[in-house]
Design an enzyme around this catalytic site. Structure first.
Site, mmCIF file in Angstrom:
data_model
loop_
_atom_site.group_PDB
_atom_site.id
_atom_site.type_symbol
_atom_site.label_atom_id
_atom_site.label_comp_id
_atom_site.label_asym_id
_atom_site.label_seq_id
_atom_site.Cartn_x
_atom_site.Cartn_y
_atom_site.Cartn_z
ATOM 1 N N ASP A 80 -4.259 -13.367 3.516
ATOM 2 C CA ASP A 80 -5.174 -12.448 3.776
ATOM 3 C C ASP A 80 -5.399 -12.262 5.326
ATOM 4 O OD1 ASP A 80 -7.580 -11.791 3.583
ATOM 5 O OD2 ASP A 80 -8.463 -13.292 2.658
ATOM 6 N N ALA A 89 -5.371 -2.270 5.141
ATOM 7 C CA ALA A 89 -6.881 -1.599 5.775
ATOM 8 C C ALA A 89 -7.717 -1.468 5.023
ATOM 9 C CB ALA A 89 -6.655 -0.293 7.046
ATOM 10 N N LEU A 100 1.757 3.515 2.235
ATOM 11 C CA LEU A 100 1.989 3.552 4.081
ATOM 12 C C LEU A 100 3.211 2.769 3.695
ATOM 13 C CD1 LEU A 100 2.575 5.561 6.096
ATOM 14 C CD2 LEU A 100 1.144 4.184 6.789
ATOM 15 N N GLY A 122 0.985 -1.137 0.314
ATOM 16 C CA GLY A 122 -0.183 -0.547 0.012
ATOM 17 C C GLY A 122 0.728 1.319 0.484
ATOM 18 N N TYR A 154 -16.095 4.228 8.126
ATOM 19 C CA TYR A 154 -14.280 4.157 7.864
ATOM 20 C C TYR A 154 -14.096 4.388 9.630
ATOM 21 C CZ TYR A 154 -10.051 6.031 7.276
ATOM 22 O OH TYR A 154 -8.085 5.971 7.379
#
Ligand code: NAP
Length: 294
Positions: free
Chosen positions: A43, A67, A12, A10, A131
């Site tokens: 996963d 996330a 970050l 991802g 979220y």
């Protein structure tokens, strides 16, 4: 030093892996759909795979960056998202505690409602969207399983992207490049942070924890410049020499899931540890967007 980075594929996670590898730490990243060299597929909602991986790797630290972080996606797939943002975080904390790994869970300024900034770590949370609720519930679940874990709350992030729409900041470039008249939000106040700054802060926090094992709980980092999305466009226009005459500031709240008006976070707990990294927005955004100018 052995470190496991969840969400290594991802925005970050990639920056964290790069900065930690520069320290010659032994870093393993996990990915889900974007498995590439140096990353292992895992996963996080599959608890037995997570346990097997952590028991095999026995990391000293786990940086938990994976996330679902798109607010509108979470509104539409709330229960599914809770499995990743809450249940998987809780399980990760339980396994980390059992193995003796220190977990650092990445959270968000969206845990606050944005009505009374600046927010300290101890201030009341009141997420406005689902979220933010999943991330707050993830924080609570992590600290319940392992009170010695750390939480690092960060605001809107930008950095080197694989696709220009990968970050909520760099995705503004196409608006600027198109000549069609458009509106850009000039309501919510944001404090964008370059992912490299967050990675450097995490590196320094890891070093601080190795010297003082009692460091735990919630930390916050905020960018030092207050910008609306429209302000970000004006800054991009300035550093990239692109006109923004076709873009008008929209004084109304952004459409979609409700966002906090001003969730500026106080970063003094990190600063008290001597930890601070800030890239000026003009400098950081120019570096990230220049490769996308054709
Ligand atoms: N981006 C922001 O503006 C922002 C702001 C505040 C806080 N945060 C927080 O910062 C952290 C990092 O965000 P980010 O922007 O780097 O997110 P991102 O770019 O969307 O990356 C999400 C990561 O989660 C992984 N993932 C998704 N589903 C998974 C699953 N079932 N099992 C394992 N991994 C899974 C993805 O793997 P694949 O891509 O390989 O599928 C990816 O590596 C998140 O906790 C987020 O809440 C982000």
């Amino acid at each position: 030093m052995r470190v496991l980075v969840t969400g290594g594929s991802g925005l970050l996670g990639r920056a964290v892996m790069k900065v930690f590898q520069e320290k010659n730490w032994n870093v393993l990243g996990t990915a889900f759909s974007r498995v590439s060299q140096g990353l292992v597929k895992c996963d996080l909602t599959d608890s037995s795979s997570v346990e097997a991986l952590i028991e095999k790797e026995k990391p000293d630290f786990i940086i938990h960056a994976a996330a679902e972080r798109a607010p509108d996606a979470v509104e539409n797939r709330y229960e599914e998202t809770r499995k990743l943002n809450v249940a998987a975080s809780s399980h990760l904390a339980a396994v980390a505690k059992r193995i003796g790994s220190k977990l650092i869970y990445i959270s968000t300024d969206y845990v606050f409602d944005g009505t009374s900034p600046p927010y300290r770590e101890t201030d009341t949370c009141n997420p406005l969207n689902k979220y933010g609720q999943t991330k707050l519930d993830g924080e609570k679940a992590v600290l319940k399983e392992d009170p010695s874990a750390c939480i690092l709350r960060v605001p809107i992030l930008y950095g080197p992207v694989e696709k220009v729409d990968e970050s909520a900041v760099t995705c503004l470039l196409p608006l600027l490049q198109s000549k069609a008249p458009k509106k850009a939000s000039h309501y919510e106040k944001r404090y964008p942070v370059h992912v490299r700054d967050v990675a450097l802060i995490l590196r320094d926090l890891v070093i601080a924890i190795t010297k003082d094992k009692e460091i735990n709980g919630i930390f916050q980092w905020s960018g030092k410049e207050q910008l609306t999305k429209y302000d970000m466009i004006v800054a991009m226009s300035r550093v990239l020499s692109l006109s923004h005459d076709h873009i008008t500031p929209d004084p109304n709240p952004a459409p979609g899931a409700p966002r906090p008006y001003d969730a500026r976070m106080d970063s003094s707990r990190l600063e008290a540890l001597g930890i601070s990294h800030h890239t000026a927005f003009d400098v950081g955004i120019k570096e990230c967007l220049s490769p996308w100018l054709v």
